[in-house]
Enzyme design. Structure first.
Site, short mmCIF file in Angstrom:
data_model
loop_
_atom_site.label_atom_id
_atom_site.label_comp_id
_atom_site.label_asym_id
_atom_site.label_seq_id
_atom_site.Cartn_x
_atom_site.Cartn_y
_atom_site.Cartn_z
N LYS A 182 3.27 -17.09 28.36
CA LYS A 182 3.95 -17.22 29.66
C LYS A 182 2.86 -17.01 30.72
O LYS A 182 2.48 -15.88 31.00
CB LYS A 182 5.04 -16.16 29.77
CG LYS A 182 6.18 -16.47 30.71
CD LYS A 182 5.82 -16.77 32.13
CE LYS A 182 5.66 -15.54 32.98
NZ LYS A 182 5.20 -15.86 34.36
N GLU A 255 -3.24 -4.84 29.90
CA GLU A 255 -4.49 -4.94 30.68
C GLU A 255 -4.08 -4.96 32.14
O GLU A 255 -3.59 -5.99 32.62
CB GLU A 255 -5.25 -6.23 30.31
CG GLU A 255 -5.79 -6.28 28.90
CD GLU A 255 -7.03 -5.42 28.69
OE1 GLU A 255 -7.43 -4.68 29.62
OE2 GLU A 255 -7.60 -5.49 27.59
N CYS A 289 -9.93 -8.09 38.37
CA CYS A 289 -9.59 -6.70 38.00
C CYS A 289 -10.84 -5.83 38.00
O CYS A 289 -10.76 -4.63 38.22
CB CYS A 289 -8.90 -6.69 36.65
SG CYS A 289 -9.85 -7.49 35.34
P1 NAD Z 1 1.78 -9.56 38.10
O1 NAD Z 1 2.02 -8.24 37.48
O2 NAD Z 1 2.50 -9.87 39.37
O3 NAD Z 1 2.17 -10.73 37.09
C1 NAD Z 1 1.56 -10.85 35.83
C2 NAD Z 1 2.44 -11.69 34.93
O4 NAD Z 1 3.65 -10.97 34.65
C3 NAD Z 1 2.89 -13.01 35.55
O5 NAD Z 1 2.84 -14.01 34.56
C4 NAD Z 1 4.32 -12.73 35.97
O6 NAD Z 1 5.14 -13.87 36.03
C5 NAD Z 1 4.77 -11.82 34.85
N1 NAD Z 1 5.93 -10.98 35.16
C6 NAD Z 1 6.40 -10.60 36.37
N2 NAD Z 1 7.50 -9.82 36.22
C7 NAD Z 1 7.72 -9.70 34.89
C8 NAD Z 1 8.69 -9.01 34.11
N3 NAD Z 1 9.65 -8.27 34.66
N4 NAD Z 1 8.62 -9.09 32.76
C9 NAD Z 1 7.62 -9.80 32.18
N5 NAD Z 1 6.68 -10.49 32.87
C10 NAD Z 1 6.72 -10.43 34.22
O7 NAD Z 1 0.21 -9.69 38.28
P2 NAD Z 1 -0.60 -10.87 38.99
O8 NAD Z 1 -0.43 -10.74 40.47
O9 NAD Z 1 -0.29 -12.16 38.34
O10 NAD Z 1 -2.11 -10.48 38.58
C11 NAD Z 1 -2.89 -9.61 39.31
C12 NAD Z 1 -2.94 -8.26 38.64
O11 NAD Z 1 -3.43 -8.40 37.32
C13 NAD Z 1 -3.92 -7.32 39.32
O12 NAD Z 1 -3.35 -6.03 39.37
C14 NAD Z 1 -5.13 -7.32 38.39
O13 NAD Z 1 -5.92 -6.16 38.44
C15 NAD Z 1 -4.47 -7.47 37.07
N6 NAD Z 1 -5.42 -8.01 36.10
C16 NAD Z 1 -5.89 -7.19 35.13
C17 NAD Z 1 -6.83 -7.66 34.23
C18 NAD Z 1 -7.38 -6.79 33.14
O14 NAD Z 1 -7.97 -7.34 32.22
N7 NAD Z 1 -7.21 -5.49 33.18
C19 NAD Z 1 -7.28 -8.97 34.33
C20 NAD Z 1 -6.78 -9.79 35.34
C21 NAD Z 1 -5.84 -9.30 36.21
#
Ligand code: NAD
Length: 536
Positions: A182, A255, A289
């Protein structure tokens, strides 16, 4: 155009999945607002059906020889190499980052992850003999068998829309799992591109499927019968995912976010450290991140360092990622821009001073922001505590190593950090005292592209690891297979116990762990008599 050919191909894949979409997701270019494509949302029932198809197909995939899977990975590498320009262009159009970053941090990272998986799969999946140190169980052969979990669900973010799902998917596939991905609702076309390439390389259609949608589609994946979930995203969503997973004891890798510290010691290469800070904070418009989100500089270098980073930040060109002159692209959307602005405005109200940037660039496009250097900051500000995820470099001075470590560790996050010093040994000593999953000495961000290195954090930055052998470990369950060498012999510790059994066990304990040699020999003889008892 090659990009359109690939994107069109991706769209067809979705339409071909014969479901009636409840509505459609519109993908837009964040640099221009241009509509790139429309994709049907997967409904909850679509998601559950995808997982069931994956479950039905997975045993066949797990039964293929590793050699076959590796051959598919090599074909994937060839296809991705051939189509690198088209794939990188699509990434730039959908996620906004400069084309060169799409090539280096997305395409190249995925290619190298495929190389790592192909090289490591044989040795990783080979059964591992387990020798027994305890004499009582010497008449056995033990081995560790690594088995796929079954169906791995992957939920991914928009900031690395290709390399994050690709590295996680490749690790899952090479170990014999099926994957249902997803992707972020902001970058569905890139995920569908990954799907096209993997299918074209030979991954069976039901073994890798993309389900497109927003949060509820991710929640549907969580409520399906997947065997494990690898989630990459923000801390608030990660917590919601962990709660839902706990209800059904679903194993998860999380992550999550970061607030990475950069420590510039008094013996650092000043010019190099300044360039690193600027690249580490502004690459992908700070939407990484592992971005440098807090920079601590020794007082002795502080003024010179500030002058350098300000000059370097002002030289950066902000624009459309497809323009080869662009260094910094747009933020992904207005919501993200508002997060950045609110942190900067609050910090300013608390006394922070903006030395470069600090404003929108509406003349360039709706979500562009100038690379910002900000000082007079402290840990009472949200800017220094919460993830900013924008092109902002806050710089703060320190006097001693102890103070630098205290500041670096004063965070709810623990993803990565960097230390800048000419004394590499000293850097290593400090690295051990920093709370972070990765500490780089004299480098930033590159760790994500080192396929052998584990990627993951502690504290609010998450649970578990991706990348490297530890990332492969997350994709398998370990089965211990114990094979008795003398199958016709009953064990001396079985029923019936009777009055002689306890003294025999005492004898065994003396034999194995007793202090005096005589006691050990006598204990051994007592224990040996148990072998002769009839237990059948
Ligand atoms: P987000 O948490 O808004 O969304 C991430 C994913 O989760 C999306 O695909 C979203 O549709 C899905 N999602 C949203 N609500 C959900 C639910 N209730 N149940 C299941 N899935 C759901 O994050 P984002 O804005 O897409 O990404 C940015 C964040 O990701 C930042 O905080 C960044 O630090 C983090 N990030 C971490 C890493 C790492 O490796 N640690 C890498 C890249 C990004």
């Amino acid at each position: 155009m090659a990009t359109d050919r690939l994107a069109g191909h991706a769209r067809l894949e979705v339409v071909a999945r014969q479901h009636v979409p409840s509505s459609r997701l519109i993908s837009r270019n964040p640099a221009t607002g241009e509509v790139l494509g429309e994709v049907p949302f997967a409904t909850q029932s679509d998601v559950h059906q995808a997982v069931e198809r994956a479950r039905a197909a997975q045993p066949g995939w797990a039964a293929t020889h590793v050699r076959e899977r590796v051959a598919i990975f090599k074909k994937f590498q060839r296809l991705l190499t051939d189509h690198k320009a088209a794939v990188a262009t699509l990434i730039t159009r959908e996620a906004g980052k400069p084309y060169v970053e799409a090539l280096s941090t997305e395409v190249l990272v995925a290619l190298d992850a495929a190389r790592f998986c192909a090289e490591t799969a044989f040795s990783f999946l080979r059964d591992e003999p387990l020798s027994h140190g305890n004499l009582m169980v010497k008449a056995k052969r033990g081995r560790l068998v690594r088995e796929p979990h079954g169906v791995i669900g992957i939920i991914s973010p928009w900031n690395y829309p290709f390399s994050i799902p690709a590295t996680e998917t490749l690790a899952a596939l090479v170990t014999g799992n099926a994957v249902v991905l997803k992707p972020s609702e902001l970058t569905p076309l890139v995920a569908l591109e990954l799907q096209s390439l993997l299918h074209e390389a030979g991954v069976p259609k039901d073994i890798f499927q993309v389900v497109v949608g927003e949060g509820p589609t991710g929640a549907a994946l969580l409520s399906s019968s997947i065997d494990k979930l690898v989630f990459t995203g923000s801390v608030p969503t990660g917590k919601r995912v962990a709660e839902a997973a706990a209800k059904r004891l679903l194993p998860v890798v999380l992550e999550l976010g970061g607030k990475d510290a950069m420590l510039v010691l008094n013996d650092a290469h000043l010019e190099i450290a300044a360039s690193a800070a600027v690249w580490g904070a502004f690459m992908n418009a700070g939407q990484t991140c592992l971005s440098v989100e807090r920079c601590y500089v020794h007082r002795a270098l502080y003024d010179k360092f500030l002058a350098l980073v300000v000059a370097k930040a002002k030289r950066l060109r902000v624009g459309n990622g497809l323009d080869p002159n662009t260094d910094v692209g747009p933020l992904i959307n207005d919501r993200q821009l508002q997060v950045v602005e609110s942190q900067i405005e609050e910090a300013k109200a608390q006394g922070a001073k903006v030395l470069a940037g600090g404003m929108r660039l509406p003349e360039v496009g709706p979500t562009f922001y100038t690379p910002t250097v900000i000082t007079n900051v402290d840990h009472s500000m949200r800017l220094m505590r919460e993830e900013t995820f924008g092109p902002v470099l806050p710089v703060m001075p320190f006097e001693t190593d102890e103070e630098a470590l205290r500041l670096a560790n004063d965070s709810e996050f623990a993803l990565a950090a960097s230390i800048w010093t000419k004394n590499r040994k000293h850097g290593e000593r400090l690295a051990r005292q920093i709370d972070a999953g990765t500490v780089m000495i004299n480098d930033v961000l590159t760790c994500f592209g080192i396929s052998e290195a584990p990627h993951g954090g502690f504290k609010a930055s998450g649970i578990g690891l991706t990348h490297g052998r530890f990332g492969l470990d997350e994709m398998v369950r370990i089965k211990y297979v114990d094979n008795e060498l003398v199958p016709g012999l009953a064990k001396p510790w079985w029923y019936p116990y009777g009055p002689e059994c306890a003294p025999q066990v005492e004898g065994a304990i003396e034999f194995l762990f007793g202090r005096a040699l005589g006691k050990r020999i006598r204990g051994g003889l007592r224990a040996a008599s148990g072998l002769l008892r009839n237990r059948t």
